[in-house]
Design an enzyme around this catalytic site. Sequence first.
Site, PDB file in Angstrom:
ATOM      1  N   TYR A  54       0.883  -1.276   0.061  1.00  0.00           N
ATOM      2  CA  TYR A  54      -0.107  -0.038  -0.076  1.00  0.00           C
ATOM      3  C   TYR A  54       0.827   1.057   0.085  1.00  0.00           C
ATOM      4  O   TYR A  54       1.798   1.287   0.876  1.00  0.00           O
ATOM      5  CB  TYR A  54      -0.977  -0.048   1.086  1.00  0.00           C
ATOM      6  CG  TYR A  54      -2.201  -0.677   1.238  1.00  0.00           C
ATOM      7  CD1 TYR A  54      -2.218  -1.745   0.013  1.00  0.00           C
ATOM      8  CD2 TYR A  54      -3.092  -1.285   2.218  1.00  0.00           C
ATOM      9  CE1 TYR A  54      -3.482  -2.497  -0.178  1.00  0.00           C
ATOM     10  CE2 TYR A  54      -3.837  -2.028   1.881  1.00  0.00           C
ATOM     11  CZ  TYR A  54      -4.245  -2.958   0.714  1.00  0.00           C
ATOM     12  OH  TYR A  54      -5.425  -3.554   0.781  1.00  0.00           O
ATOM     13  N   SER A 211     -13.706  -2.306   0.033  1.00  0.00           N
ATOM     14  CA  SER A 211     -14.536  -1.482  -0.742  1.00  0.00           C
ATOM     15  C   SER A 211     -15.937  -1.540  -0.526  1.00  0.00           C
ATOM     16  O   SER A 211     -16.534  -1.652  -1.497  1.00  0.00           O
ATOM     17  CB  SER A 211     -14.311  -1.360  -2.418  1.00  0.00           C
ATOM     18  OG  SER A 211     -12.815  -1.175  -2.373  1.00  0.00           O
ATOM     19  N   LEU A 213     -18.000   0.802   0.140  1.00  0.00           N
ATOM     20  CA  LEU A 213     -18.653   1.840  -0.403  1.00  0.00           C
ATOM     21  C   LEU A 213     -18.242   1.970  -1.974  1.00  0.00           C
ATOM     22  O   LEU A 213     -18.321   3.149  -2.538  1.00  0.00           O
ATOM     23  CB  LEU A 213     -18.417   3.097   0.226  1.00  0.00           C
ATOM     24  CG  LEU A 213     -18.754   3.147   1.593  1.00  0.00           C
ATOM     25  CD1 LEU A 213     -18.278   4.623   2.230  1.00  0.00           C
ATOM     26  CD2 LEU A 213     -20.357   3.175   1.866  1.00  0.00           C
ATOM     27  N   GLY A 215     -15.495   2.170  -3.082  1.00  0.00           N
ATOM     28  CA  GLY A 215     -14.458   3.125  -3.452  1.00  0.00           C
ATOM     29  C   GLY A 215     -14.984   4.647  -3.593  1.00  0.00           C
ATOM     30  O   GLY A 215     -14.431   5.493  -3.980  1.00  0.00           O
TER      31      GLY A 215
HETATM   32  P1  NAP Z   1     -14.513   2.313   0.417  1.00  0.00           P
HETATM   33  O1  NAP Z   1     -15.126   2.848   1.755  1.00  0.00           O
HETATM   34  O2  NAP Z   1     -15.196   1.646  -0.597  1.00  0.00           O
HETATM   35  O3  NAP Z   1     -14.070   3.825  -0.181  1.00  0.00           O
HETATM   36  C1  NAP Z   1     -13.444   4.639   0.500  1.00  0.00           C
HETATM   37  C2  NAP Z   1     -13.451   5.915  -0.400  1.00  0.00           C
HETATM   38  O4  NAP Z   1     -14.784   6.395  -0.412  1.00  0.00           O
HETATM   39  C3  NAP Z   1     -12.571   6.866   0.211  1.00  0.00           C
HETATM   40  O5  NAP Z   1     -11.651   7.527  -1.010  1.00  0.00           O
HETATM   41  C4  NAP Z   1     -13.447   8.007   0.861  1.00  0.00           C
HETATM   42  O6  NAP Z   1     -12.973   9.319   0.721  1.00  0.00           O
HETATM   43  C5  NAP Z   1     -14.543   7.751  -0.257  1.00  0.00           C
HETATM   44  N1  NAP Z   1     -15.891   8.210   0.586  1.00  0.00           N
HETATM   45  C6  NAP Z   1     -16.243   7.801   1.853  1.00  0.00           C
HETATM   46  N2  NAP Z   1     -17.236   8.330   2.108  1.00  0.00           N
HETATM   47  C7  NAP Z   1     -17.743   9.453   1.214  1.00  0.00           C
HETATM   48  C8  NAP Z   1     -18.661  10.418   1.162  1.00  0.00           C
HETATM   49  N3  NAP Z   1     -19.701  10.469   2.071  1.00  0.00           N
HETATM   50  N4  NAP Z   1     -18.695  11.092  -0.007  1.00  0.00           N
HETATM   51  C9  NAP Z   1     -17.579  11.020  -0.779  1.00  0.00           C
HETATM   52  N5  NAP Z   1     -16.519   9.944  -0.701  1.00  0.00           N
HETATM   53  C10 NAP Z   1     -16.690   9.280   0.141  1.00  0.00           C
HETATM   54  O7  NAP Z   1     -13.382   1.684   0.820  1.00  0.00           O
HETATM   55  P2  NAP Z   1     -11.957   1.253   0.109  1.00  0.00           P
HETATM   56  O8  NAP Z   1     -10.895   2.442   0.417  1.00  0.00           O
HETATM   57  O9  NAP Z   1     -11.940   1.252  -1.476  1.00  0.00           O
HETATM   58  O10 NAP Z   1     -11.371   0.003   0.600  1.00  0.00           O
HETATM   59  C11 NAP Z   1     -11.251  -0.186   1.966  1.00  0.00           C
HETATM   60  C12 NAP Z   1     -10.192  -0.833   2.462  1.00  0.00           C
HETATM   61  O11 NAP Z   1      -9.979  -2.096   2.060  1.00  0.00           O
HETATM   62  C13 NAP Z   1      -8.806  -0.361   2.047  1.00  0.00           C
HETATM   63  O12 NAP Z   1      -8.435   0.434   2.779  1.00  0.00           O
HETATM   64  C14 NAP Z   1      -7.867  -1.712   2.127  1.00  0.00           C
HETATM   65  O13 NAP Z   1      -7.546  -1.960   3.307  1.00  0.00           O
HETATM   66  C15 NAP Z   1      -8.815  -2.637   1.860  1.00  0.00           C
HETATM   67  N6  NAP Z   1      -8.869  -3.239   0.290  1.00  0.00           N
HETATM   68  C16 NAP Z   1      -8.386  -4.552   0.112  1.00  0.00           C
HETATM   69  C17 NAP Z   1      -8.176  -5.185  -1.276  1.00  0.00           C
HETATM   70  C18 NAP Z   1      -7.713  -6.642  -1.334  1.00  0.00           C
HETATM   71  O14 NAP Z   1      -7.327  -6.805  -2.520  1.00  0.00           O
HETATM   72  N7  NAP Z   1      -7.686  -7.441  -0.366  1.00  0.00           N
HETATM   73  C19 NAP Z   1      -8.351  -3.929  -2.195  1.00  0.00           C
HETATM   74  C20 NAP Z   1      -9.052  -2.892  -2.137  1.00  0.00           C
HETATM   75  C21 NAP Z   1      -9.003  -2.353  -0.781  1.00  0.00           C
HETATM   76  P3  NAP Z   1     -12.473   9.966   2.073  1.00  0.00           P
HETATM   77  O15 NAP Z   1     -11.223   9.755   2.609  1.00  0.00           O
HETATM   78  O16 NAP Z   1     -12.603  11.663   1.792  1.00  0.00           O
HETATM   79  O17 NAP Z   1     -13.801   9.996   3.129  1.00  0.00           O
END
Ligand code: NAP
Length: 301
Positions: A54, A211, A213, A215
Amino acid sequence: MVPQIEMGNGLRLSRIVHGHWRLAGWNTRGKDLLTMIGQLSEMGITTFDHADIYGDYSCEKIFGDALALDPGLRARIQIVTKCGIKLVSGKFPGRSIKTYDYSFGHIIASAERSLRNFHTDRIDLLLFHRPAPFFNPSEVAAAMEKLHKDGKVLNFGVSNFNPMQFMMLQGHTDLKLVTNQVELSPWCLEHFDNGNIDFFLKETIHPMAWSPLAGGKVFNPSGKKGSGILKELKKVAEEMGGCTIEEAVYSWLLKHPAGIIPVTGSGRIDRIRLAAAATALEMNMEQWYSIYNASRGQELP
Ligand code: NAP
């Protein structure tokens, strides 16, 4: 207070996990990051998800440097990280293409680098990041057993595996694989159809949902599917007493009997708080299916 969930092997994770894939972009470092980790653990979010890769191999160390400012905090949190993907990076000269490496040497070296980054002597849960076309389960099992025997990794799991890939690795070691971290959300129903959810229920494995939400796509949908999901989420959120869209999504995941653990990805504490709040909400069956149907674009057969 966010409850915990029993994963097997005595490992307990918080029902909501905070993910650090995007940490390098948050501009939160040192004392500010420590404050955020402290606030999250006070609300019961005690498990933190990472991967070696990461932030171009930077996020584990940013987190570890913050943690080192309060040595007492380590005992109150669980660290999850991953290995297996090798990125082309200035930090590792000589790599010309991205590969997956599940050799004994790479798994040990990656876990030891993670320990140094986190300034800790143990990883609570190490996940094999992605299934690979070149994967020797007996070699992987040997690395698992060495890391476990040395007390460096307490538990193992996988990520993005299908049931056959999970069983293939499990068949080579007595160390129980405690989870499979997969993409799961109203936008990604793949694991309801590929046998993974059924496998989790059969084996009592609680999946971690990355993810949740999509992303952030939930808030700015493009296309019919996304707009349909958002419309339905707004309706359900209204019916649930005016909760937020985020709470409706987390509630949808938390309701499922597989014990799905959402992995949040926001850098904002107010937004992560919504995931914590969702653990106290209850969605009804019709609401659950209306979101499922909106994603599929059709009613149940
Ligand atoms: P997510 O919760 O689906 O998306 C987070 C994104 O949504 C952030 O950029 C956030 O921005 C935005 N967001 C949240 N609330 C919002 C709102 N009300 N309005 C606008 N934007 C909003 O999660 P994700 O980051 O994609 O994934 C979560 C975790 O899963 C990662 O950190 C990682 O640890 C893990 N992951 C694992 C894999 C795997 O292959 N195992 C792959 C991908 C991810 P803000 O920061 O501005 O709130």
